[in-house]
Every structure is written in C-alpha cells, then in structure tokens.
Design a protein around this motif. Structure first.
Motif, PDB file in Angstrom:
ATOM      1  N   LEU A   1       1.170  -1.831  -0.018  1.00 14.04           N
ATOM      2  CA  LEU A   1       0.341   0.475  -0.438  1.00 14.04           C
ATOM      3  C   LEU A   1       1.008   1.352  -0.400  1.00 14.04           C
ATOM      4  O   LEU A   1       0.524   2.498  -0.763  1.00 14.04           O
ATOM      5  CB  LEU A   1      -0.949  -0.032   1.621  1.00 14.04           C
ATOM      6  CG  LEU A   1      -2.380   0.969   1.754  1.00 14.04           C
ATOM      7  CD1 LEU A   1      -2.568   1.450   0.328  1.00 14.04           C
ATOM      8  CD2 LEU A   1      -2.677   0.835   2.649  1.00 14.04           C
ATOM      9  N   LEU A   2       2.053   1.441   0.662  1.00 16.49           N
ATOM     10  CA  LEU A   2       2.961   2.549   0.125  1.00 16.49           C
ATOM     11  C   LEU A   2       3.751   2.686  -0.428  1.00 16.49           C
ATOM     12  O   LEU A   2       3.826   3.623  -1.252  1.00 16.49           O
ATOM     13  CB  LEU A   2       3.693   1.760   1.062  1.00 16.49           C
ATOM     14  CG  LEU A   2       3.844   2.125   2.887  1.00 16.49           C
ATOM     15  CD1 LEU A   2       4.431   1.873   4.011  1.00 16.49           C
ATOM     16  CD2 LEU A   2       3.496   3.300   3.904  1.00 16.49           C
ATOM     17  N   VAL A   3       3.441   1.390  -1.645  1.00 16.33           N
ATOM     18  CA  VAL A   3       4.580   1.506  -2.311  1.00 16.33           C
ATOM     19  C   VAL A   3       3.094   2.535  -3.884  1.00 16.33           C
ATOM     20  O   VAL A   3       3.634   3.152  -4.637  1.00 16.33           O
ATOM     21  CB  VAL A   3       5.402   0.058  -3.451  1.00 16.33           C
ATOM     22  CG1 VAL A   3       5.305   0.402  -4.483  1.00 16.33           C
ATOM     23  CG2 VAL A   3       6.247  -0.007  -2.000  1.00 16.33           C
ATOM     24  N   LEU A   4       2.112   1.633  -3.348  1.00 18.49           N
ATOM     25  CA  LEU A   4       1.273   1.884  -4.154  1.00 18.49           C
ATOM     26  C   LEU A   4       0.526   3.418  -4.121  1.00 18.49           C
ATOM     27  O   LEU A   4       0.584   4.431  -5.006  1.00 18.49           O
ATOM     28  CB  LEU A   4      -0.137   1.681  -4.002  1.00 18.49           C
ATOM     29  CG  LEU A   4      -1.464   1.965  -4.894  1.00 18.49           C
ATOM     30  CD1 LEU A   4      -1.431   1.639  -5.850  1.00 18.49           C
ATOM     31  CD2 LEU A   4      -2.496   1.780  -3.791  1.00 18.49           C
ATOM     32  N   SER A   5       0.960   4.496  -2.832  1.00 14.46           N
ATOM     33  CA  SER A   5       1.150   5.472  -2.920  1.00 14.46           C
ATOM     34  C   SER A   5       1.669   6.502  -3.248  1.00 14.46           C
ATOM     35  O   SER A   5       1.419   7.325  -4.033  1.00 14.46           O
ATOM     36  CB  SER A   5       0.842   5.802  -0.747  1.00 14.46           C
ATOM     37  OG  SER A   5       0.587   6.961  -0.712  1.00 14.46           O
ATOM     38  N   GLN A   6       3.051   5.758  -2.762  1.00 12.23           N
ATOM     39  CA  GLN A   6       4.381   6.647  -4.019  1.00 12.23           C
ATOM     40  C   GLN A   6       4.694   6.731  -4.882  1.00 12.23           C
ATOM     41  O   GLN A   6       4.701   7.889  -6.057  1.00 12.23           O
ATOM     42  CB  GLN A   6       5.564   5.703  -3.222  1.00 12.23           C
ATOM     43  CG  GLN A   6       6.923   6.334  -3.536  1.00 12.23           C
ATOM     44  CD  GLN A   6       7.381   8.009  -2.363  1.00 12.23           C
ATOM     45  OE1 GLN A   6       6.451   8.034  -1.478  1.00 12.23           O
ATOM     46  NE2 GLN A   6       8.423   8.727  -4.065  1.00 12.23           N
ATOM     47  N   GLU A   7       3.740   5.485  -6.016  1.00 13.18           N
ATOM     48  CA  GLU A   7       3.503   5.878  -7.272  1.00 13.18           C
ATOM     49  C   GLU A   7       2.870   6.889  -7.335  1.00 13.18           C
ATOM     50  O   GLU A   7       3.054   7.073  -8.919  1.00 13.18           O
ATOM     51  CB  GLU A   7       3.292   4.447  -7.224  1.00 13.18           C
ATOM     52  CG  GLU A   7       4.243   3.085  -7.807  1.00 13.18           C
ATOM     53  CD  GLU A   7       5.610   2.847  -8.678  1.00 13.18           C
ATOM     54  OE1 GLU A   7       5.573   3.259  -9.317  1.00 13.18           O
ATOM     55  OE2 GLU A   7       6.658   2.359  -8.079  1.00 13.18           O
ATOM     56  N   SER A   8       1.896   6.575  -7.225  1.00 10.09           N
ATOM     57  CA  SER A   8       0.318   7.605  -7.534  1.00 10.09           C
ATOM     58  C   SER A   8       1.025   8.991  -7.552  1.00 10.09           C
ATOM     59  O   SER A   8       0.456   9.730  -7.904  1.00 10.09           O
ATOM     60  CB  SER A   8      -0.665   7.049  -6.865  1.00 10.09           C
ATOM     61  OG  SER A   8      -0.621   7.347  -5.033  1.00 10.09           O
ATOM     62  N   GLU A   9       1.842   8.757  -6.125  1.00  4.56           N
ATOM     63  CA  GLU A   9       2.354  10.314  -5.934  1.00  4.56           C
ATOM     64  C   GLU A   9       3.477  11.078  -7.170  1.00  4.56           C
ATOM     65  O   GLU A   9       3.300  11.768  -7.878  1.00  4.56           O
ATOM     66  CB  GLU A   9       2.578  10.603  -4.894  1.00  4.56           C
ATOM     67  CG  GLU A   9       2.036  10.239  -3.593  1.00  4.56           C
ATOM     68  CD  GLU A   9       1.462  11.689  -3.525  1.00  4.56           C
ATOM     69  OE1 GLU A   9       1.709  12.863  -3.540  1.00  4.56           O
ATOM     70  OE2 GLU A   9       0.143  11.580  -1.970  1.00  4.56           O
ATOM     71  N   GLU A  10       3.545  10.163  -7.603  1.00  5.01           N
ATOM     72  CA  GLU A  10       4.810  10.244  -8.623  1.00  5.01           C
ATOM     73  C   GLU A  10       4.374  10.206  -9.383  1.00  5.01           C
ATOM     74  O   GLU A  10       4.774  11.232 -10.956  1.00  5.01           O
ATOM     75  CB  GLU A  10       5.777   9.194  -8.761  1.00  5.01           C
ATOM     76  CG  GLU A  10       7.009   9.176  -7.267  1.00  5.01           C
ATOM     77  CD  GLU A  10       7.724   8.006  -7.174  1.00  5.01           C
ATOM     78  OE1 GLU A  10       8.219   7.141  -8.541  1.00  5.01           O
ATOM     79  OE2 GLU A  10       8.779   8.048  -6.893  1.00  5.01           O
ATOM     80  N   PHE A  11       3.540   9.757 -10.432  1.00  7.53           N
ATOM     81  CA  PHE A  11       2.879   9.541 -11.251  1.00  7.53           C
ATOM     82  C   PHE A  11       1.944  10.948 -11.047  1.00  7.53           C
ATOM     83  O   PHE A  11       1.872  12.259 -12.274  1.00  7.53           O
ATOM     84  CB  PHE A  11       1.463   8.565 -12.179  1.00  7.53           C
ATOM     85  CG  PHE A  11       0.244   9.131 -12.095  1.00  7.53           C
ATOM     86  CD1 PHE A  11       0.967   8.357 -14.441  1.00  7.53           C
ATOM     87  CD2 PHE A  11      -0.439   8.932 -12.565  1.00  7.53           C
ATOM     88  CE1 PHE A  11       0.394   8.802 -15.087  1.00  7.53           C
ATOM     89  CE2 PHE A  11      -0.867   9.021 -13.291  1.00  7.53           C
ATOM     90  CZ  PHE A  11      -1.012   8.813 -14.581  1.00  7.53           C
TER      91      PHE A  11
END
Length: 149
Positions: free
Chosen positions: A18-28
């Motif tokens: 979930l932390l990775v999903l959040s970080q990826e969404s922020e970068e996108f």
C-alpha cells in the motif's frame, strides 16, 4: 503485543505494498502536472468523507506546511459553496467525491466537466491518489489508530 486490530502490523508486506501504491500514485501525479497542494486537498476531502481522523490530522498538517490556509481547510467539506478553490482544485475535489462515494455519487466514468480542466493523466492521477488514501483511511479506522490532542 500487537494491537489485535492493527492489520498493518499483522500483514506488514501488504501494508508495504500500500505504501508503494501511494508513492507510485504521487510520482504519477507529479509527472501529470498535478500540484502537491491539490493532492493534499484530495487526501483531506476523501478522509473527511471516510471519517478518518488519523489521515485528516496528518494531511491537514502537510497541507499547511505546503502553504495551505486555515480558511480554505475550514471550508473544504463545503467547497462547492465557496469561491476559495481554483477550477483545477474543484475538478479534483469532484473526482475525489465520485471515486470515494462510488456507489452513490453517480457514474465514476463520466468526467466531462473534469476533462474541461484536467488532462486525462491528471484525472487518472487524482483517481489513483483517492484509491490509495481510501485504502489508508480504512486501515487507520479498522486498526483504531488513536488521535490524541
């Protein structure tokens, strides 16, 4: 002893995902040109809808650190009735509500108004941020994360 409801501690690899999903969404979102301030408003609005005090406190603080004003935060839940928010912010907040309240807010596939202001990538970015914060809201509420003054 681990709190019996702390699903983040009971399944740390899932929480890490979930932390990775959040970080990826922020970068996108950053690549799509969505401002960090809009991203914080989206997280706060979804957290208001979901009643997540833990995330509300965290993201309100982060928004203030980015220059958000107390006046705008005070009226965020009634953003439609104010002139505080830009067209970009209003489109993002509308998408936040449609995505968070997916069962009752009308079709999440109709983005005609939002497409007049946001690019398709920005729409997707808002939706991914909302998906991530909705998951975090649920983890915090289910896990009974305490919010003390």
């Amino acid at each position: 002893m681990t709190h019996p409801n702390r699903i983040n501690s009971l399944a740390p690899s899932v929480y890490d995902a979930l932390l990775v999903l959040s970080q990826e969404s922020e970068e996108f979102a950053e690549r799509a040109g969505l401002s960090p301030g809009v991203a914080e408003l989206v997280k706060i609005r979804a957290s208001q809808i979901n009643g997540c005090a833990f995330c509300l406190r965290m993201h309100s603080k982060q928004a203030r650190e980015q220059g958000e004003t107390p006046d705008r935060l005070a009226v965020l839940s009634a953003w439609r009735e104010t002139e505080y928010f830009t067209p970009e912010e209003r489109a993002a907040l509308s998408l936040t509500e449609k995505t968070t309240l997916i069962a009752t807010a009308g079709s999440p596939y109709e983005h005609e108004r939002e497409q007049m202001v946001l690019s398709n990538d920005q729409i997707a970015a808002v939706q991914w941020i909302v998906i991530a914060i909705n998951a975090f809201n649920r983890v915090a509420v289910i896990s009974e994360f305490n919010v003390k003054p």
